[in-house]
Design a protein around this motif. Structure first.
Motif, PDB file in Angstrom:
ATOM      1  N   UNK A   1     -39.861  11.038 -61.946  1.00 14.42           N
ATOM      2  CA  UNK A   1     -38.913  12.041 -61.488  1.00 14.42           C
ATOM      3  C   UNK A   1     -38.107  11.535 -60.453  1.00 14.42           C
ATOM      4  N   UNK A   2     -36.998  12.199 -60.472  1.00 18.52           N
ATOM      5  CA  UNK A   2     -36.094  11.966 -59.131  1.00 18.52           C
ATOM      6  C   UNK A   2     -36.712  12.009 -57.826  1.00 18.52           C
ATOM      7  N   UNK A   3     -36.455  10.713 -57.112  1.00 21.61           N
ATOM      8  CA  UNK A   3     -37.173  10.827 -55.738  1.00 21.61           C
ATOM      9  C   UNK A   3     -38.290  10.574 -55.568  1.00 21.61           C
ATOM     10  N   UNK A   4     -39.211  10.291 -56.897  1.00 20.02           N
ATOM     11  CA  UNK A   4     -40.666  10.047 -56.828  1.00 20.02           C
ATOM     12  C   UNK A   4     -40.690   8.451 -55.897  1.00 20.02           C
ATOM     13  N   UNK A   5     -41.825   8.568 -55.305  1.00 16.98           N
ATOM     14  CA  UNK A   5     -42.270   7.530 -54.389  1.00 16.98           C
ATOM     15  C   UNK A   5     -43.283   6.361 -55.050  1.00 16.98           C
ATOM     16  N   UNK A   6     -42.972   5.392 -55.590  1.00 16.68           N
ATOM     17  CA  UNK A   6     -44.066   4.625 -56.375  1.00 16.68           C
ATOM     18  C   UNK A   6     -44.261   3.457 -55.488  1.00 16.68           C
ATOM     19  N   UNK A   7     -45.751   3.338 -55.404  1.00 16.12           N
ATOM     20  CA  UNK A   7     -46.399   1.942 -54.993  1.00 16.12           C
ATOM     21  C   UNK A   7     -46.845   1.162 -55.695  1.00 16.12           C
TER      22      UNK A   7
END
Length: 77
Positions: free
Chosen positions: A63-69
């Motif tokens: 989704x918009x703005x998700x922070x993925x590591x």
């Protein structure tokens, strides 16, 4: 594979991949992102918005703005 978002007609969302903004096609999953980046499924661990995401749950839509590591799994005993 994550569809190309360079065409104006392809809706995209912006996520933050390892701290850097990245556009992905709307509806893209975490599994598709891992694959598109050229990683073997078992070679990386993943987290979204600070929460660990198991390989079996990577079908979640980004989704918009998700922070993925993406990070190396730690094995120990």
């Amino acid at each position: 594979m994550i569809p190309d978002t360079s065409a104006e007609h392809t809706p995209a969302v912006t996520i933050h991949l390892d701290g850097q903004p990245r556009k992905v096609a709307q509806g893209s999953t975490l599994a598709q992102l891992v694959q598109a980046l050229g990683h073997e499924e078992k070679a990386v661990s993943t987290a979204v918005n600070g929460a660990f995401v198991a390989r079996t749950a990577r079908g979640r839509v980004l989704a918009e703005g998700d922070a993925v590591l993406l990070f190396q799994p730690i094995v120990g005993g």
